[in-house]
Write an enzyme that holds these catalytic residues in place. Structure first.
Site, PDB file in Angstrom:
ATOM      1  N   VAL A  72       0.833  -1.203   0.000  1.00 35.52           N
ATOM      2  CA  VAL A  72       0.000   0.000   0.000  1.00 35.52           C
ATOM      3  C   VAL A  72       0.871   1.258   0.000  1.00 35.52           C
ATOM      4  O   VAL A  72       0.722   2.147  -0.840  1.00 35.52           O
ATOM      5  CB  VAL A  72      -0.966   0.000   1.203  1.00 35.52           C
ATOM      6  CG1 VAL A  72      -1.661   1.339   1.310  1.00 35.52           C
ATOM      7  CG2 VAL A  72      -1.988  -1.114   1.054  1.00 35.52           C
ATOM      8  N   GLY A 124      -7.546  -4.043  -2.253  1.00 33.73           N
ATOM      9  CA  GLY A 124      -6.483  -3.973  -3.255  1.00 33.73           C
ATOM     10  C   GLY A 124      -5.587  -2.784  -3.005  1.00 33.73           C
ATOM     11  O   GLY A 124      -6.051  -1.733  -2.558  1.00 33.73           O
ATOM     12  N   GLU A 128      -4.784 -12.876   3.125  1.00 37.79           N
ATOM     13  CA  GLU A 128      -3.584 -12.606   3.912  1.00 37.79           C
ATOM     14  C   GLU A 128      -2.689 -13.840   3.797  1.00 37.79           C
ATOM     15  O   GLU A 128      -3.170 -14.926   3.469  1.00 37.79           O
ATOM     16  CB  GLU A 128      -3.968 -12.393   5.388  1.00 37.79           C
ATOM     17  CG  GLU A 128      -4.840 -11.170   5.650  1.00 37.79           C
ATOM     18  CD  GLU A 128      -4.131  -9.859   5.350  1.00 37.79           C
ATOM     19  OE1 GLU A 128      -2.906  -9.767   5.623  1.00 37.79           O
ATOM     20  OE2 GLU A 128      -4.779  -8.942   4.810  1.00 37.79           O
ATOM     21  N   ALA A 135       9.517   6.077   5.694  1.00 36.38           N
ATOM     22  CA  ALA A 135      10.107   5.265   6.751  1.00 36.38           C
ATOM     23  C   ALA A 135       9.521   3.867   6.759  1.00 36.38           C
ATOM     24  O   ALA A 135       8.332   3.686   6.487  1.00 36.38           O
ATOM     25  CB  ALA A 135       9.858   5.924   8.102  1.00 36.38           C
ATOM     26  N   GLY A 194      -3.362 -14.424  -4.382  1.00 34.09           N
ATOM     27  CA  GLY A 194      -2.949 -13.369  -3.443  1.00 34.09           C
ATOM     28  C   GLY A 194      -4.102 -12.543  -2.898  1.00 34.09           C
ATOM     29  O   GLY A 194      -3.909 -11.423  -2.444  1.00 34.09           O
ATOM     30  N   LEU A 242     -13.555   3.438  -1.360  1.00 35.76           N
ATOM     31  CA  LEU A 242     -14.964   3.846  -1.478  1.00 35.76           C
ATOM     32  C   LEU A 242     -15.296   4.941  -0.464  1.00 35.76           C
ATOM     33  O   LEU A 242     -14.870   4.870   0.678  1.00 35.76           O
ATOM     34  CB  LEU A 242     -15.890   2.642  -1.233  1.00 35.76           C
ATOM     35  CG  LEU A 242     -15.816   1.489  -2.230  1.00 35.76           C
ATOM     36  CD1 LEU A 242     -16.752   0.358  -1.795  1.00 35.76           C
ATOM     37  CD2 LEU A 242     -16.183   1.955  -3.633  1.00 35.76           C
ATOM     38  N   THR A 287       1.272   1.441   7.445  1.00 38.06           N
ATOM     39  CA  THR A 287       1.866   0.218   7.985  1.00 38.06           C
ATOM     40  C   THR A 287       0.758  -0.769   8.319  1.00 38.06           C
ATOM     41  O   THR A 287      -0.422  -0.416   8.353  1.00 38.06           O
ATOM     42  CB  THR A 287       2.628   0.478   9.292  1.00 38.06           C
ATOM     43  OG1 THR A 287       1.666   0.747  10.332  1.00 38.06           O
ATOM     44  CG2 THR A 287       3.560   1.665   9.168  1.00 38.06           C
ATOM     45  N   LYS A 305     -14.059  -3.525  11.000  1.00 35.77           N
ATOM     46  CA  LYS A 305     -14.678  -2.528  10.117  1.00 35.77           C
ATOM     47  C   LYS A 305     -16.061  -2.132  10.635  1.00 35.77           C
ATOM     48  O   LYS A 305     -16.430  -0.952  10.631  1.00 35.77           O
ATOM     49  CB  LYS A 305     -14.782  -3.077   8.687  1.00 35.77           C
ATOM     50  CG  LYS A 305     -13.419  -3.210   8.018  1.00 35.77           C
ATOM     51  CD  LYS A 305     -13.521  -3.892   6.670  1.00 35.77           C
ATOM     52  CE  LYS A 305     -12.149  -4.000   6.012  1.00 35.77           C
ATOM     53  NZ  LYS A 305     -12.157  -4.928   4.882  1.00 35.77           N
ATOM     54  N   ASP A 339     -11.501  -9.164  10.913  1.00 36.67           N
ATOM     55  CA  ASP A 339     -11.287  -7.963  10.108  1.00 36.67           C
ATOM     56  C   ASP A 339     -12.622  -7.300   9.773  1.00 36.67           C
ATOM     57  O   ASP A 339     -12.765  -6.079   9.852  1.00 36.67           O
ATOM     58  CB  ASP A 339     -10.523  -8.351   8.837  1.00 36.67           C
ATOM     59  CG  ASP A 339     -10.137  -7.134   8.051  1.00 36.67           C
ATOM     60  OD1 ASP A 339      -9.420  -6.273   8.622  1.00 36.67           O
ATOM     61  OD2 ASP A 339     -10.571  -6.994   6.882  1.00 36.67           O
ATOM     62  N   VAL A 341     -12.330   1.238   5.958  1.00 38.53           N
ATOM     63  CA  VAL A 341     -13.462   0.394   5.579  1.00 38.53           C
ATOM     64  C   VAL A 341     -13.750   0.621   4.098  1.00 38.53           C
ATOM     65  O   VAL A 341     -13.896   1.756   3.662  1.00 38.53           O
ATOM     66  CB  VAL A 341     -14.729   0.759   6.398  1.00 38.53           C
ATOM     67  CG1 VAL A 341     -15.858  -0.221   6.069  1.00 38.53           C
ATOM     68  CG2 VAL A 341     -14.439   0.781   7.884  1.00 38.53           C
TER      69      VAL A 341
END
Ligand code: ASP
Ligand code: MG
Length: 804
Positions: free
Chosen positions: A457, A784, A649, A486, A646, A594, A536, A664, A660, A590
């Site tokens: 990301v 993505g 996770e 960093a 892919g 979007l 991160t 959200k 997860d 979330v």
């Protein structure tokens, strides 16, 4: 005739002086009628002052004097008379251990005399007929040594007399800065006074123009050494120039403009080293839109006199200024609250202690009666004057300062004209100047980004930023710079913005760091409009959030942790944000890019009653169940494809456990001011019990153990139904107690909104009171790297727009 004035830097040995001679030669060859007024060359005046100080302190000054002579003799012309006089004067000062302003003026005057003599000599060498003119013969002043006042009538007469006898075609080379009293004593007109001399001669001789050759291109919207975006101002009215001069534009001597106004003589500021530039023209025409410029005065101290007993007392201010005047202390900016509990004003740093003592003495008895409580000094403050700023729009630069953690110590608006002066600590001066400049000229607003995390990301975001940077500059006037990238232990820094090449060599160029180092770096380089991006996947990075906010950063985060740990932290973070007037955006938490959170925020803020939020929150699980429902293959096969592509996770159980989606859902609930904790969510874990523990390898080898259970679930559905894994916030959302947060696998009609979702899309249905049974539906790619990075980018832009 034109008067050409050359400043010290223009006349320095080497390039400067050569260029000046060329300029003069060229003008003469073009048949121009010119008269020169010259300053002392290079650092001459400062050097003489330094030698004088040394002599007065009884230090050895001779080597410095020898250096000085050597510099002046660089063009094989000697100055025996001037050097002999200087030697004699310095020796006297050294013996006495003191000097008067009168002696000082005599010493400083030699700099201008030597300069004018040398230039005359060099022009003669070039076969240009010229004559050295000692301005002490022409300008008669009072005996206020160091800052003498010229007596205009007699000076004008003498000047005109002299010039009427000057043979045509001879160039007069006049000393700037110096004059003499009627008794013939040498005086000077104040530092940078050659500009004033030149203006006087222009007036006396009815010059058509005064050209002031400096080492800068003209007058800028702010000092270009400090503000990279500063732009030159091409035209200024006398009035505007005068205000600038009063507020510290050193290339304009405060008294320069007055003699020019009287005869309507234009003043052109030119650069010796860039003589083709048109420079800045100062004349009588007033531009329509009005001019704005920032000037800076450094080296001041703020004196504050406080006391509750001052309220309503008559004559307090008079006593203050009398006490200061008595000690010859000049006061610049003054500010007094209407409550009269205190008064603050600026003096020079050097005068600060003396001013304090003077006031303590003056108000001695008031200390006893406790009417005055304290006289305090804040040293090393600077003043930024926004010339041409009216109060009606001052809130913009002011707010920008506050956002950047510059709290003005004092603000003052001139009663006449449109000026606002802002006093800040010296160490914040440059940052403050840039912030104000960016705000009022909107030439381009610099935004400094610090990106934490360079995984998929973070890396994608950086790439997108590099690509869009130029476009955003032209379209939005925003200069986006990544000043730091960093990872968890190393950082790549560049205060001007990390370049693409540098970024490619991250491994080589980055260095170990701590958060403190990074914050120190932003302070050292006066970086404004700071945004920290958390890209991160770290569970611990949020420990840095508060420190970042307190050090002037706005935050953008793709990381969900900060919003899903305890409600206590959630609340605290928002409080710190509020106290520091900082923003925190996390649209990508979330539904990736979007516009979900923003929509919910706006609905909630506008009072729309949200009654339910339901949807498919996970792109991975959307893919799994869409494909499983549509095809006739075992669950493990669909899962295997997802893993291979892919979509999951590295340990697919992180997706399948449902946490997860739970996070959200919690984030959305908290947007509605519900104070739920993660533990209160009912989450259906999709992993069969016996596979929940154990290594990843082991788990991956046993995927077919999902199959029986999921086949049964699929078969037990009503006709034309499909499986979907959803988050559902329902119940009575008015209070935390009555709200319900469910994450579960459901079977829905194939033709329902949820049933129609394809691929790895996410869908969110927001039910509200006004929209009734027709929810607002937000649907699209909800996962993505590219869309998430784009979403962060959106947050960055949103943050900048809201900030201004
Ligand atoms: N030489 C004097 C100074 O440095 C006067 C001038 O340069 O205008 O202040
Ligand atoms: Mg000068």
């Amino acid at each position: 005739m034109k008067i050409l004035k050359f400043g010290g830097r223009s006349l320095a040995n080497g390039k400067g002086l050569d260029t000046v001679l060329n300029i003069v030669e060229q003008k003469i060859s073009q048949g121009e009628d010119i008269t020169l007024v010259v300053s002392a060359r290079g650092n001459t005046t400062d050097d003489l002052l330094e030698i004088l100080e040394k002599a007065a302190l009884g230090e050895s000054y001779i080597p410095f004097l020898e250096n000085f002579k050597e510099y002046q003799r660089a063009y094989s012309l000697d100055f025996p008379q001037e050097f002999a006089l200087l030697e004699k004067l310095f020796e006297g000062v050294s013996l006495l251990g003191d000097y008067s302003n009168k002696i000082k003026d005599q010493i400083l005057a030699q700099g201008e005399i030597i300069s004018a003599k040398l230039i005359t000599h060099l022009l003669e060498n070039r076969k240009i007929r010229s004559v050295f003119v000692d301005s002490r013969e022409l300008l008669i002043s009072d005996d206020h040594f160091g800052n003498a006042q010229v007596k205009e009538n007699i000076s004008e007469q003498r000047t005109q007399n002299f010039f009427s006898r000057l043979p045509k075609g001879t160039v007069a080379v006049i000393t700037g800065f110096i004059a003499s009293t009627e008794k013939g004593e040498t005086t000077t007109l104040g530092r940078n006074g050659s500009n004033y001399s030149a203006a006087l001669f222009a007036n006396f001789l009815n010059a058509e123009e005064l050209q002031n050759f400096t080492h800068v291109n003209g007058i800028y919207t702010a000092n270009p050494d400090w503000v990279a975006e500063a732009e030159i101002i091409r035209h200024l009215s006398y009035q505007e120039a005068n205000e600038l001069a009063n507020f510290g534009a050193t290339i304009l001597h405060a008294k320069t403009i007055i003699p020019l106004i009287a005869k309507n003589i234009p003043l052109r500021i030119l650069n010796t080293f860039n003589a083709n530039d048109a420079g800045t023209l100062i004349h009588s025409q007033v531009s329509e839109e009005g001019i704005r410029s920032l000037s800076v005065l450094e080296g001041n101290a703020l004196i504050i006199l406080e006391g509750r007993g001052l309220l309503g007392k008559v004559g307090v201010d008079a006593r203050i200024f009398k006490a200061l005047a008595h000690r010859n202390i000049s006061v610049s900016i003054i500010s007094q609250g209407s409550s009269e509990r205190g008064i603050g004003f600026l003096v020079s740093n050097q005068d600060a202690e003396l001013a304090k003592t003077a006031l303590e003495e003056e108000f001695e008895s008031d200390f006893y009666t406790k009417d005055v409580s304290e006289v305090s000094i804040v040293k090393n403050v600077g003043v930024i004057s926004i010339v041409g700023q009216d109060m009606a729009t001052f809130h913009k630069p002011y707010n920008a300062l506050i956002r950047n953690q510059v709290i003005p110590l004092l603000i003052n608006n001139a009663v006449t004209g449109n000026n606002v002066s802002v006093v800040v600590h010296n160490h914040q001066l440059q940052k403050a100047l840039n912030v104000i400049h960016g705000e009022i000229f909107s030439i381009s607003k610099r935004v400094n980004l610090v990106i934490f995390g360079r995984g998929t990301v973070g890396g994608t975001l950086i790439k997108q930023l590099f690509e869009a940077k130029d476009d955003i500059l032209t379209r939005k006037n925003i200069s986006l710079r990544i000043v730091a990238v960093a990872n968890s232990n190393k950082v790549l820094l560049n205060p001007k913005g990390v370049t693409e090449n540098e970024y490619e060599s991250f491994e080589k160029l980055s260095t170990p760091y701590t958060l403190e180092d990074l914050i120190t770096f932003t302070k050292k380089h006066h970086l404004e409009n700071l945004i920290a991006v958390d890209a991160t996947a770290s569970k611990t990075f949020i420990e840095n959030y508060i420190q970042l906010i307190e050090n002037g950063f706005d935050l953008v985060s793709a990381n969900k942790i900060a919003n899903t740990v305890s409600y206590g932290f959630y609340k605290k973070l928002r409080k710190v944000l509020k106290n520091n007037q900082k923003q925190y955006l996390y649209e990508t938490n979330v539904g990736a890019g979007l516009p979900l959170i923003d929509t919910i925020k706006l609905l909630h803020l506008s009072g729309e009653n949200i009654t339910r939020i339901k949807g498919i929150f996970s792109g991975t699980l959307s893919y799994l169940f869409n494909n499983f429902s549509d095809s006739d293959v075992p669950f493990s096969e669909v899962l295997r494809t997802a893993i291979d592509n892919g979509y999951t996770e590295p340990d697919p159980r992180e997706d399948l456990c449902g946490n997860d989606v739970g996070r959200k859902l919690l984030i959305l609930a908290r947007e509605l001011d519900l104070e739920n904790e993660f533990e209160q969510i009912s989450v259906q874990n999709l992993i069969p019990k016996h596979l929940q523990e154990g290594t990843v390898e082991d788990f991956l080898a046993r995927l077919n153990e999902f199959d029986d259970e999921y086949r049964k679930i699929k078969e037990q559905q009503a006709p034309n139904h499909v499986l979907r894994y959803i988050g559902d916030l329902h119940g009575d959302l008015k209070s935390t107690e009555t709200s319900k947060l469910d994450v579960k696998l459901v079977s829905v009609p194939k033709d329902s909104a949820l049933g129609q979702v394809k691929g790895a899309d996410s869908i969110f249905e927001i039910y509200t009171e006004s929209y009734g049974n027709n929810p607002i539906v937000i649907q699209g790619a909800g996962a993505g790297a590219a869309v998430t990075a784009r979403g962060i980018f959106g947050d960055i832009l949103r943050l900048i727009e809201r900030g201004s």
